[in-house]
Scaffold this motif. Sequence first.
Motif, PDB file in Angstrom:
ATOM      1  N   PHE A 245      74.512 -86.186  47.447  1.00  0.00           N
ATOM      2  CA  PHE A 245      75.429 -87.354  47.912  1.00  0.00           C
ATOM      3  C   PHE A 245      74.031 -88.391  47.939  1.00  0.00           C
ATOM      4  O   PHE A 245      74.459 -89.586  47.584  1.00  0.00           O
ATOM      5  CB  PHE A 245      75.962 -87.200  49.232  1.00  0.00           C
ATOM      6  N   PHE A 246      72.983 -88.100  48.431  1.00  0.00           N
ATOM      7  CA  PHE A 246      72.024 -89.010  48.676  1.00  0.00           C
ATOM      8  C   PHE A 246      71.341 -89.625  47.219  1.00  0.00           C
ATOM      9  O   PHE A 246      70.887 -90.709  47.281  1.00  0.00           O
ATOM     10  CB  PHE A 246      70.695 -88.624  49.813  1.00  0.00           C
ATOM     11  N   ALA A 247      71.450 -88.438  46.398  1.00  0.00           N
ATOM     12  CA  ALA A 247      70.804 -88.757  45.030  1.00  0.00           C
ATOM     13  C   ALA A 247      71.594 -89.959  44.378  1.00  0.00           C
ATOM     14  O   ALA A 247      71.208 -90.989  43.898  1.00  0.00           O
ATOM     15  CB  ALA A 247      70.684 -87.865  44.354  1.00  0.00           C
ATOM     16  N   GLY A 248      72.897 -89.848  44.779  1.00  0.00           N
ATOM     17  CA  GLY A 248      74.044 -90.871  44.023  1.00  0.00           C
ATOM     18  C   GLY A 248      73.773 -92.210  44.777  1.00  0.00           C
ATOM     19  O   GLY A 248      73.766 -93.349  44.258  1.00  0.00           O
ATOM     20  N   LEU A 249      73.587 -92.150  46.074  1.00  0.00           N
ATOM     21  CA  LEU A 249      73.391 -93.289  47.113  1.00  0.00           C
ATOM     22  C   LEU A 249      72.144 -94.167  46.440  1.00  0.00           C
ATOM     23  O   LEU A 249      72.162 -95.220  46.462  1.00  0.00           O
ATOM     24  CB  LEU A 249      73.519 -92.771  48.375  1.00  0.00           C
TER      25      LEU A 249
ATOM     26  N   LEU B  12      80.708 -88.148  43.363  1.00  0.00           N
ATOM     27  CA  LEU B  12      80.400 -87.315  41.842  1.00  0.00           C
ATOM     28  C   LEU B  12      79.088 -86.546  41.767  1.00  0.00           C
ATOM     29  O   LEU B  12      79.048 -85.537  41.202  1.00  0.00           O
ATOM     30  CB  LEU B  12      80.653 -88.160  40.601  1.00  0.00           C
ATOM     31  N   SER B  13      78.099 -87.131  42.576  1.00  0.00           N
ATOM     32  CA  SER B  13      76.528 -86.613  42.315  1.00  0.00           C
ATOM     33  C   SER B  13      76.713 -85.194  43.106  1.00  0.00           C
ATOM     34  O   SER B  13      75.835 -84.209  42.805  1.00  0.00           O
ATOM     35  CB  SER B  13      75.679 -87.438  42.879  1.00  0.00           C
ATOM     36  N   ILE B  14      77.557 -84.997  43.998  1.00  0.00           N
ATOM     37  CA  ILE B  14      77.583 -83.738  44.745  1.00  0.00           C
ATOM     38  C   ILE B  14      78.210 -82.552  43.692  1.00  0.00           C
ATOM     39  O   ILE B  14      77.538 -81.399  43.658  1.00  0.00           O
ATOM     40  CB  ILE B  14      78.677 -83.659  45.957  1.00  0.00           C
ATOM     41  N   GLY B  15      79.114 -83.032  42.738  1.00  0.00           N
ATOM     42  CA  GLY B  15      79.217 -81.945  41.773  1.00  0.00           C
ATOM     43  C   GLY B  15      78.221 -81.586  40.890  1.00  0.00           C
ATOM     44  O   GLY B  15      77.892 -80.419  40.558  1.00  0.00           O
ATOM     45  N   LEU B  16      77.449 -82.670  40.548  1.00  0.00           N
ATOM     46  CA  LEU B  16      76.359 -82.448  39.512  1.00  0.00           C
ATOM     47  C   LEU B  16      75.197 -81.751  40.327  1.00  0.00           C
ATOM     48  O   LEU B  16      74.578 -80.926  39.606  1.00  0.00           O
ATOM     49  CB  LEU B  16      75.797 -83.691  39.225  1.00  0.00           C
ATOM     50  N   ALA B  17      74.979 -82.029  41.527  1.00  0.00           N
ATOM     51  CA  ALA B  17      74.087 -81.183  42.390  1.00  0.00           C
ATOM     52  C   ALA B  17      74.345 -79.529  42.390  1.00  0.00           C
ATOM     53  O   ALA B  17      73.649 -78.797  42.272  1.00  0.00           O
ATOM     54  CB  ALA B  17      73.956 -81.658  43.793  1.00  0.00           C
ATOM     55  N   PHE B  18      75.799 -79.297  42.521  1.00  0.00           N
ATOM     56  CA  PHE B  18      76.126 -78.012  42.519  1.00  0.00           C
ATOM     57  C   PHE B  18      76.108 -77.425  41.089  1.00  0.00           C
ATOM     58  O   PHE B  18      75.667 -76.253  41.096  1.00  0.00           O
ATOM     59  CB  PHE B  18      77.617 -77.862  43.111  1.00  0.00           C
ATOM     60  N   LEU B  19      76.397 -77.942  40.305  1.00  0.00           N
ATOM     61  CA  LEU B  19      76.016 -77.592  38.736  1.00  0.00           C
ATOM     62  C   LEU B  19      74.517 -77.172  38.759  1.00  0.00           C
ATOM     63  O   LEU B  19      74.257 -76.166  37.983  1.00  0.00           O
ATOM     64  CB  LEU B  19      76.418 -78.438  37.618  1.00  0.00           C
TER      65      LEU B  19
END
Length: 162
Positions: A25-29, A78-85
Amino acid sequence: MRRVNNRGNQKDKTSLIPKTISIGFFAGLIWGTIAALAGYFNFTKVTPKSFVLRSWLQTTWSDQWLGEVISILIISLLSIGLAFLYYIILKKFPGILPGILTGIVLWFIVFWLFEPIFTNIPPFYMLDSDTVVTTVCLFILYSVFIGYSISFAYQQHIDENN
């Protein structure tokens, strides 16, 4: 048998899921905001609203600051999904090199593979060099932020639980 909990002798086993969610989340933010600022200062013609809203909505509000803020929040989710990946595939690889490679791959996916989806963004060969260099650097920094943070949290988790 009675189970004794020695909290003083043993650290709690924590999950990395909340850390992965917050990192994504914070990466996207953070990097979405920096991308919006790069567009504001004319380093790039492509901003978060170019991808998220302007490719589908051609309204006046989506081209203003409200559209940018909503786009940054959507990118954060959407970055949360990338972080999980990243967590599933690359968490065991320390350093910045996996993040750099992930950023380059992600840039190619967004600008080449998904190019027909984002109708508001010109094709790669029509982008000016400032936009290409700025967006490649932003994607790399974004991915390094996610990658380094997740691999560091994973290594810290392993060290705590051993």
